[in-house]
Design a protein around this motif. Sequence first.
Motif, mmCIF file in Angstrom:
data_model
loop_
_atom_site.group_PDB
_atom_site.id
_atom_site.type_symbol
_atom_site.label_atom_id
_atom_site.label_comp_id
_atom_site.label_asym_id
_atom_site.label_seq_id
_atom_site.Cartn_x
_atom_site.Cartn_y
_atom_site.Cartn_z
ATOM 1 N N MET A 201 89.100 30.358 47.701
ATOM 2 C CA MET A 201 89.350 28.983 47.084
ATOM 3 C C MET A 201 88.684 28.634 45.949
ATOM 4 S SD MET A 201 90.218 25.235 48.900
ATOM 5 C CE MET A 201 88.653 24.530 48.957
ATOM 6 N N GLN A 202 89.199 28.410 44.777
ATOM 7 C CA GLN A 202 88.571 28.127 43.475
ATOM 8 C C GLN A 202 89.099 26.690 42.931
ATOM 9 O OE1 GLN A 202 89.043 31.571 40.940
ATOM 10 N NE2 GLN A 202 87.672 32.550 42.030
ATOM 11 N N SER A 203 88.097 26.001 42.486
ATOM 12 C CA SER A 203 88.751 24.636 41.722
ATOM 13 C C SER A 203 87.170 24.202 40.830
ATOM 14 C CB SER A 203 89.077 23.646 42.898
ATOM 15 O OG SER A 203 89.176 22.445 42.322
ATOM 16 N N PRO A 204 87.536 23.484 39.951
ATOM 17 C CA PRO A 204 86.441 22.911 39.284
ATOM 18 C C PRO A 204 85.730 21.653 40.096
ATOM 19 C CG PRO A 204 88.512 23.016 37.767
ATOM 20 C CD PRO A 204 88.915 23.281 39.218
ATOM 21 N N LEU A 205 86.281 21.319 41.362
ATOM 22 C CA LEU A 205 85.808 20.479 42.271
ATOM 23 C C LEU A 205 84.584 21.247 42.701
ATOM 24 C CD1 LEU A 205 88.967 19.206 44.078
ATOM 25 C CD2 LEU A 205 87.466 17.772 42.601
ATOM 26 N N PHE A 206 84.313 22.319 42.994
ATOM 27 C CA PHE A 206 82.885 22.949 43.250
ATOM 28 C C PHE A 206 81.765 22.669 42.287
ATOM 29 C CE2 PHE A 206 86.359 25.306 45.777
ATOM 30 C CZ PHE A 206 85.921 25.112 47.044
ATOM 31 N N ALA A 207 82.028 21.754 41.392
ATOM 32 C CA ALA A 207 80.818 21.448 40.482
ATOM 33 C C ALA A 207 80.298 20.119 40.884
ATOM 34 C CB ALA A 207 81.376 21.473 38.987
ATOM 35 N N TYR A 208 81.048 19.559 41.889
ATOM 36 C CA TYR A 208 80.593 18.420 42.346
ATOM 37 C C TYR A 208 79.933 18.416 43.772
ATOM 38 C CZ TYR A 208 83.730 16.366 38.827
ATOM 39 O OH TYR A 208 84.135 16.420 37.775
ATOM 40 N N THR A 209 79.350 19.763 44.304
ATOM 41 C CA THR A 209 78.293 19.749 45.127
ATOM 42 C C THR A 209 77.170 18.722 45.371
ATOM 43 O OG1 THR A 209 77.363 21.509 44.578
ATOM 44 C CG2 THR A 209 79.225 21.918 45.643
ATOM 45 N N GLU A 210 76.667 18.739 46.547
ATOM 46 C CA GLU A 210 75.431 17.718 46.646
ATOM 47 C C GLU A 210 74.574 18.307 45.858
ATOM 48 O OE1 GLU A 210 72.298 16.799 50.064
ATOM 49 O OE2 GLU A 210 73.960 17.855 50.736
ATOM 50 N N GLN A 211 73.727 17.119 45.015
ATOM 51 C CA GLN A 211 72.608 17.679 44.132
ATOM 52 C C GLN A 211 71.271 17.482 45.184
ATOM 53 O OE1 GLN A 211 72.687 17.841 41.030
ATOM 54 N NE2 GLN A 211 75.068 17.704 40.940
ATOM 55 N N GLN A 212 70.603 18.339 44.905
ATOM 56 C CA GLN A 212 69.372 18.668 45.785
ATOM 57 C C GLN A 212 68.043 17.859 45.158
ATOM 58 O OE1 GLN A 212 69.311 20.257 48.606
ATOM 59 N NE2 GLN A 212 71.381 20.358 48.533
ATOM 60 N N SER A 213 67.446 17.311 46.048
ATOM 61 C CA SER A 213 66.361 16.261 45.390
ATOM 62 C C SER A 213 65.355 16.040 46.630
ATOM 63 C CB SER A 213 66.991 14.998 45.032
ATOM 64 O OG SER A 213 66.015 14.204 44.275
ATOM 65 N N GLN A 214 64.194 15.768 45.899
ATOM 66 C CA GLN A 214 62.934 15.509 47.166
ATOM 67 C C GLN A 214 62.917 14.043 47.065
ATOM 68 O OE1 GLN A 214 61.534 17.814 48.721
ATOM 69 N NE2 GLN A 214 62.757 19.270 47.663
ATOM 70 N N ASP A 215 63.449 13.338 46.420
ATOM 71 C CA ASP A 215 63.574 11.773 46.115
ATOM 72 C C ASP A 215 64.233 11.097 47.462
ATOM 73 O OD1 ASP A 215 61.775 11.966 43.939
ATOM 74 O OD2 ASP A 215 63.600 11.884 42.616
ATOM 75 N N ARG A 216 63.800 10.157 47.964
ATOM 76 C CA ARG A 216 64.316 9.454 49.160
ATOM 77 C C ARG A 216 65.676 8.839 48.492
ATOM 78 N NH1 ARG A 216 63.482 6.657 53.770
ATOM 79 N NH2 ARG A 216 64.068 4.484 53.907
ATOM 80 N N TYR A 217 65.837 8.241 47.515
ATOM 81 C CA TYR A 217 66.766 7.752 46.881
ATOM 82 C C TYR A 217 67.149 8.438 45.714
ATOM 83 C CZ TYR A 217 66.379 3.370 49.163
ATOM 84 O OH TYR A 217 66.339 2.269 50.345
ATOM 85 N N ALA A 218 68.103 9.198 45.346
ATOM 86 C CA ALA A 218 68.805 9.863 44.371
ATOM 87 C C ALA A 218 70.246 9.880 43.974
ATOM 88 C CB ALA A 218 68.749 11.469 44.626
ATOM 89 N N VAL A 219 70.620 9.467 42.744
ATOM 90 C CA VAL A 219 71.705 9.377 42.294
ATOM 91 C C VAL A 219 72.635 10.444 42.338
ATOM 92 C CG1 VAL A 219 73.273 8.375 40.380
ATOM 93 C CG2 VAL A 219 71.148 7.279 40.987
ATOM 94 N N GLN A 220 73.631 10.588 43.186
ATOM 95 C CA GLN A 220 74.409 11.845 43.183
ATOM 96 C C GLN A 220 75.139 12.130 41.955
ATOM 97 O OE1 GLN A 220 74.623 14.551 45.428
ATOM 98 N NE2 GLN A 220 76.580 15.242 44.609
ATOM 99 N N ASN A 221 75.615 11.092 41.601
ATOM 100 C CA ASN A 221 76.468 10.778 40.168
ATOM 101 C C ASN A 221 76.373 9.368 39.831
ATOM 102 O OD1 ASN A 221 79.160 9.270 41.344
ATOM 103 N ND2 ASN A 221 79.474 11.504 42.118
ATOM 104 N N PRO A 222 76.786 8.995 38.720
ATOM 105 C CA PRO A 222 76.729 7.547 38.362
ATOM 106 C C PRO A 222 77.193 6.569 39.435
ATOM 107 C CG PRO A 222 77.468 8.887 36.490
ATOM 108 C CD PRO A 222 77.502 9.838 37.812
ATOM 109 N N GLN A 223 78.147 6.959 40.465
ATOM 110 C CA GLN A 223 78.727 6.063 41.176
ATOM 111 C C GLN A 223 78.688 6.317 42.684
ATOM 112 O OE1 GLN A 223 82.039 7.124 39.008
ATOM 113 N NE2 GLN A 223 82.899 4.961 38.306
ATOM 114 N N LEU A 224 77.625 7.267 42.930
ATOM 115 C CA LEU A 224 77.270 7.812 44.363
ATOM 116 C C LEU A 224 75.891 7.916 44.571
ATOM 117 C CD1 LEU A 224 78.767 8.622 47.071
ATOM 118 C CD2 LEU A 224 78.924 10.740 46.084
ATOM 119 N N LEU A 225 75.418 7.167 45.453
ATOM 120 C CA LEU A 225 74.026 7.283 45.915
ATOM 121 C C LEU A 225 73.693 8.157 47.073
ATOM 122 C CD1 LEU A 225 71.107 6.134 45.388
ATOM 123 C CD2 LEU A 225 71.489 4.533 47.007
ATOM 124 N N ARG A 226 72.550 9.183 46.954
ATOM 125 C CA ARG A 226 72.222 9.834 48.181
ATOM 126 C C ARG A 226 71.013 9.287 48.634
ATOM 127 N NH1 ARG A 226 68.669 14.024 48.837
ATOM 128 N NH2 ARG A 226 69.624 16.040 49.931
#
Length: 252
Positions: free
Chosen positions: A1-26
Amino acid sequence: MQSPLFAYTEQQSQDRYAVQNPQLLRVALTGQDDVLARKGAMVAYQGLIDFDGEYQSQSRRQSRAHTGEGLELMRCTGQGTVFLANLAQYIHVVDVDHEGMTVDSAYVLALDSTLHTEVIAVDSQYGISGSGKYQLNISGRGKVALMTSGQPLMMRVTPETYVNADADAVVAWSSGLRVQMQAQTHSSGVMRRRGNTGEGWELSFLGQGYALVQPSEVMPPQHAVIGQGLGAQYGVGRQGAHGQNQNNVWGG
């Protein structure tokens, strides 16, 4: 399966709070420190995480009933990653230190459980009772995730440069600032908004610190009758037009 959606995978971070994207908090949980989040804000999680309603003492319940200000929270515990969001609003992570922060509770998405919250009053130059002049003071050391409708403006306040902002656009400010709620009209005209400009209640900030303003003034629908009396028609809390519209639009 291929799609531009795969560019939106989880952002890896060592921070406790990380902004996954401007409207989503990890938020990463390690099993040691809990996170308090806005009820219903979880959109996804990984790992072994429990969600429980946060206990509120009787005094806090009474304070919320009286002022309309307060947080409806859930406690996130365990080990893993939780993703939080609220109606695709923009998310901003703030470090709270000894200075403290005062915020409209409607704009809080999550905070460290070690922080202390307390409802405070903002003075009105007209002394109008029940005008929705209550905010949430957050103190201690930890992180808070705030939400705004659109990209915000951070305004610096100094003894030489004080700031005035529309009460319905203010999100948060440094707790050390002196704040007064005022209407840019003479007292005999306080029942109406400023002439025919549509401008009304403002918050005036003096001292040394910062004030956060969003590019959105939450206003009641045209021709709507909101609440009862002057206090319910104007103001920045849930008893005012701002709070009523928050409840109608955000389900808060």
